[in-house]
Scaffold this motif. Structure first.
Motif, PDB file in Angstrom:
ATOM      1  N   LYS A  78       6.062  18.666  -4.575  1.00 27.43           N
ATOM      2  CA  LYS A  78       7.443  18.218  -4.747  1.00 27.43           C
ATOM      3  C   LYS A  78       7.991  17.616  -3.474  1.00 27.43           C
ATOM      4  O   LYS A  78       9.193  17.448  -3.341  1.00 27.43           O
ATOM      5  N   THR A 136       2.783  15.268 -14.839  1.00 28.97           N
ATOM      6  CA  THR A 136       1.475  15.733 -14.365  1.00 28.97           C
ATOM      7  C   THR A 136       0.438  15.714 -15.473  1.00 28.97           C
ATOM      8  O   THR A 136      -0.762  15.826 -15.204  1.00 28.97           O
ATOM      9  N   ARG A 511       5.623  12.808  -8.379  1.00 31.96           N
ATOM     10  CA  ARG A 511       6.432  14.032  -8.467  1.00 31.96           C
ATOM     11  C   ARG A 511       7.427  14.108  -7.313  1.00 31.96           C
ATOM     12  O   ARG A 511       8.579  14.530  -7.508  1.00 31.96           O
TER      13      ARG A 511
END
Length: 518
Positions: A78, A136, A511
């Motif tokens: 992240k 993902t 992400r």
């Protein structure tokens, strides 16, 4: 106020819930044999918030036992500033909830292996994943895994919160001016718009040109001063070797582009080809010219390991002028292939591979030409972007731009704009370290994009990552602000990596961008 003894007891009870995956296998097998229905939740849970708690409470109602597995720190993709809380604290926070029976820190990037080992009757996800809306690609794989072990996937229904949004707004991850910029940027561009440009790299035919360089990191421990000389004495510890030079951007782009070729240069002795074959992504087609009477370039950096402080460098290279026969061979190699590609990206490290004749070929025949000319100790500062009379896009560091303009303190906007006009650029960027980047577009003028890096481990390779991903976006005529944003996001990931130990991969970058804009 709670009594100290009761608080200590509560802490012990919480820690008793935390197990290894291997221990939980045995515990859950016993519970299932007693007819207990096991429910499994999985995630990062950073930071733990009311949405997570409500999810766990609803999941617990789907069975008799609730087990939660936590994504380990090393797989939290992240961004460089995440996780906010390390895996041990995240596990303890989840274990403190009454509705949770067992907690384990996962050992793998996704939940697949944990599902196969724990064999839950129900694998519970939040309602936001109901339509498999997960970049993902994990949800279908998790569903397949739980069905293989005889279970099913269920989705809880309640209020949802974005942990990334909470972190971005309340945890002071970035300075206020960067946070304000991200808020404005997310209002101008959606995450999907940015992802479309990254996905647009895939069908492009891209040619990379530049010297192959082997980077060695020799880790040392300072042990004192030589007794008879004013010399620092160090003890050798370990060594790492990385694929650098043009090899590093090739590895980055291989994760985004299906049609990638590299034309590079090695020495004719101590070629390091076995190492390159091991470290260069197998998807990259490669051709090398072997320079006569030369080794493949090796740059050795000696590093004090405790502080990761670089002490000095040793170059192994032939820094004499390259023979005309070598220049002719490089020219012929590029001439043979240049017409087959949509764009050419030149990583010119100034070590003789790209002479005047080859520069003219690139400028005359590349359909789209992107250039970086790197100033380093091996080219003595005599190597700047004005070596190229034409480029559709160039990207250099601030020091390299000032060196090209022979102006240490002047206005950077003027230097960038004048050089871009002189080279006929569609776009040009100067990277400015912690100040972000300054972009110039023929149609858009100047755009400043702030740096997005959190933790900085090693700056080596950040510029290569920036150019690798921004050049194809400029080719697609992405808005200049998006170009700078993508470049800074890639560089933010690159500076968390020692040397070129790892390449920039698509899923973690996507992400990170997604979480930045929440």
């Amino acid at each position: 106020m709670a009594e100290p003894a009761l608080m200590a007891m509560s802490g012990k009870q919480t820690r008793k819930k935390i197990h290894s995956i291997q221990d939980l296998e045995r515990v859950l097998a016993g519970l299932r044999s007693e007819g207990r229905r096991v429910v499994h939740c999985h995630g990062v849970f950073d930071p733990l918030h009311i949405g997570h708690i409500r999810h766990f409470e609803q999941a617990r109602k789907l069975g008799h036992v609730l087990v939660v597995t936590i994504t380990p720190d090393r797989f939290v993709n992240k961004g460089p500033h995440r996780p906010v809380f390390p895996e041990e604290l995240r596990a303890e926070a989840v274990a403190s909830l009454e509705c949770v029976d067992f907690v384990a820190v996962n050992q793998w990037p996704m939940a697949i292996e944990a599902i196969e080992r724990l064999q839950p009757d129900v694998f519970a996800k939040g309602s936001e994943f109901r339509n498999k809306a997960d970049r993902t690609g994990a949800i279908p794989l998790e569903q397949e895994a739980v069905e293989r072990v005889g279970g099913r996937i269920e989705f809880t229904e309640d209020i949802t919160f974005s942990a990334s949004n909470l972190v971005n707004r309340h945890f002071q991850v970035f300075p206020k001016e960067v946070t304000d910029y991200l808020t404005g940027f997310s209002g101008r561009y959606s995450a999907q718009t940015i992802f479309d440009y990254l996905e647009g790299i895939r069908p492009l035919k891209i040619l990379l040109v530049g010297e192959a360089i082997i980077d060695e990191y020799h880790y040392c421990e300072a042990i004192g001063k030589s007794s008879k000389e004013p010399t620092l004495a160090v003890k050798s510890l370990t060594m790492e070797t990385f694929a650098g030079g043009v090899l590093a951007p090739a590895n980055h782009l291989a994760n985004f582009c299906d049609r990638l070729e590299l034309l590079g240069m090695l020495g004719d002795r101590d070629t390091k080809e076995d190492f390159i074959d091991q470290r260069l992504d197998a998807r990259v087609r490669r051709r090398f010219h072997h320079r006569a009477d030369s080794p493949t370039i090796v740059k050795r950096r000696f590093i004090e390991s405790y502080f990761f402080a670089k002490l000095f460098e040793v170059y192994e290279m032939n820094d004499a002028h390259m023979m005309e026969s070598d220049h002719d061979a490089v020219y012929a190699m590029i001439k043979e292939h240049i017409a087959d590609f949509d764009m050419v990206i030149v990583f010119d490290f100034g070590h003789e591979m790209i002479g005047p004749k080859t520069v003219k070929l690139l400028c005359d025949e590349a359909r789209f030409l992107a250039v970086n000319t790197q100033s380093n100790a091996g080219n003595h500062g005599y190597h700047t972007v004005s070596k190229y009379p034409r480029a559709d896009y160039f990207c250099v560091a601030e020091m390299e731009m000032r060196l090209d303009a022979r102006d240490r303190r002047g206005d950077l906007h003027s230097m960038l704009g004048q050089t871009a006009h002189r080279l006929g650029c569609q776009a040009a960027v100067v990277t400015c370290g912690r100040k972000g980047c300054l972009c110039f577009g023929r149609d858009e003028g100047f755009v400043q994009v702030p740096a997005l890096a959190g933790k900085v481990v090693d700056r080596v390779g950040a510029g290569d990552a920036f150019l690798s991903l921004t050049a194809p976006c400029v080719y697609q005529r992405a808005p200049l602000e998006i170009v700078g944003f993508i470049g800074n996001a890639a560089a933010a990931q690159a500076v968390t990596i020692v040397g070129n130990r790892e390449s920039i991969e698509k899923k973690p970058l996507v992400r990170y961008i997604e979480h930045l804009l929440k």
